[in-house]
Enzyme design. Structure first.
Site, short mmCIF file in Angstrom:
data_model
loop_
_atom_site.label_atom_id
_atom_site.label_comp_id
_atom_site.label_asym_id
_atom_site.label_seq_id
_atom_site.Cartn_x
_atom_site.Cartn_y
_atom_site.Cartn_z
CD GLU A 1 93.07 47.30 3.77
OE1 GLU A 1 92.91 48.46 4.18
OE2 GLU A 1 93.98 46.99 3.00
CG HIS B 1 97.24 44.79 11.59
ND1 HIS B 1 96.81 43.53 11.22
CD2 HIS B 1 97.38 44.76 12.93
CE1 HIS B 1 96.71 42.77 12.30
NE2 HIS B 1 97.04 43.49 13.35
CD GLN C 1 100.09 40.72 23.52
OE1 GLN C 1 101.02 41.51 23.48
NE2 GLN C 1 98.94 40.96 22.89
CE LYS D 1 89.02 43.12 16.95
NZ LYS D 1 90.27 42.60 17.49
CD GLN E 1 96.49 46.32 22.88
OE1 GLN E 1 96.66 45.14 23.17
NE2 GLN E 1 96.52 46.73 21.63
CB VAL F 1 89.26 48.35 9.42
CG1 VAL F 1 88.96 47.88 8.01
CG2 VAL F 1 90.04 49.66 9.40
#
Ligand code: AMP
Length: 314
Positions: free
Chosen positions: A59, A61, A85, A173, A177, A200
């Site tokens: 959810e 994304h 990464q 989140k 980044q 979320v």
């Protein structure tokens, strides 16, 4: 100019009288086709939004996708588990992959393009370039995961070059980044505007993450301590606490009460520089990273000035 109205899951209906057609999501695996599709979208005066992901969509994304659809007339989602990464001892090989389910979820939302290239399409043999955003990339996540943000910046620059999005939608989140990618777009004069979207969470507060599938039972329950520690920071701030050291002691107390959770770092940093602060004068993040049953989790709270008081958003 053609405006598109999203009608339901599988249709895009151009807002021209009487013209209905079904437009299914196009899944694209090659750089050449993604470039061409993006060029076509721009030629049709569609505003392209990009949501870069590593798949195993949840959810969190999908909230980025919905936000992109509100703002853009064409939306591309990329799914690429980016080997550059991941560090040598990290979970690249076992990182959850769920392309069929992801495709179905994106199609249902009415996404226009799913860009899911194989690794050799992004990194053909002989690939030699790396993008580094100095300073910001060496702290916090960058210190715990050396080279991680160089890999992120490199793949995101490539995705931006391929799709040339007007907007890119990222989650708070991964606050560090998002800050690094915004710095890169500034430094390299990229056209993509970075939109950072809310976190979320699960009902117990745990931030949704593709890695949450690794957690079960008591470990899953313990993982909510990250959220609880940030919520305790929020309450302390609301009670008037302004000292970073005392707020971090609050975080540690909550985490230490949960033996299954091993703290990696907890810091309160300036939202621009990502350097630690003593007090809470500017917009800050309280950032936390911890391991639960070997699974690395991160979370944060955004601390903003609001008149004479502070607003804390989890
Ligand atoms: P990932 O697939 O982990 O690389 O994440 C792709 C994008 O989704 C990044 O911009 C993340 O910050 C964002 N994202 C991941 N988890 C969440 C979440 N729980 N809420 C909002 N955005 C998220």
């Amino acid at each position: 100019m053609r405006t598109y109205v999203r009608a339901n899951a599988l249709e895009c209906v151009p807002a021209r009288a009487g013209a209905f057609f079904e437009s299914r999501m196009e899944t694209i695996q090659t750089v050449a086709r993604m470039k061409q599709a993006a060029r076509e979208a721009r030629a049709n005066e569609r505003t392209l939004g990009l949501v870069p992901t590593m798949g195993a969509l949840h959810e969190g994304h999908l909230s980025l996708v919905r936000r992109a659809q509100e703002q853009c007339s064409a939306v591309a989602v990329s799914i690429f588990v980016n080997p550059k990464q991941f560090g040598p001892g990290e979970d690249f090989k076992k990182y959850p992959r769920a392309l069929d389910a992801d495709r179905a979820a994106l199609e249902k939302l009415g996404v226009d393009y799913l860009f899911a290239p194989p690794p050799e399409e992004i990194y053909p043999s002989g690939f030699r370039t790396e993008v580094r955003v100095e300073g910001l990339s060496g702290r916090l996540e960058g210190r715990s995961r050396p080279g991680h943000f160089h890999g992120v910046a490199t793949v995101v620059l490539k995705l931006f070059e391929i799709a040339q999005p007007r907007y890119a939608f990222l989650g708070r989140k991964d606050a560090q980044q998002a800050r690094i990618i915004r710095q890169m777009t500034r430094d390299l004069n990229l056209d993509a505007e970075i939109i950072v979207c809310p976190i979320v969470r699960e009902p117990d507060g745990l931030a949704l993450s593709s890695r949450n599938v690794y957690l079960a039972g008591d470990d899953r329950r313990a993982a909510a301590a990250l959220y609880r520690s940030l919520d305790a920071v929020r309450r302390a701030i609301e009670s008037g606490e302004r000292g970073a050291a005392r707020l971090l002691a609050v975080v540690r107390r909550v985490i230490e009460a949960e033996p299954a959770v091993a703290l990696d770092y907890a810091e309160i940093v300036d939202a621009e520089t990502f350097e630690p602060v003593n007090g809470l004068q500017e917009t800050c993040y309280a950032l936390i990273a911890a391991r639960v049953a070997g699974v690395r989790l991160i979370d944060n709270a955004l601390i903003e000035q609001e008149g004479d008081s502070l607003r804390v958003t989890l």
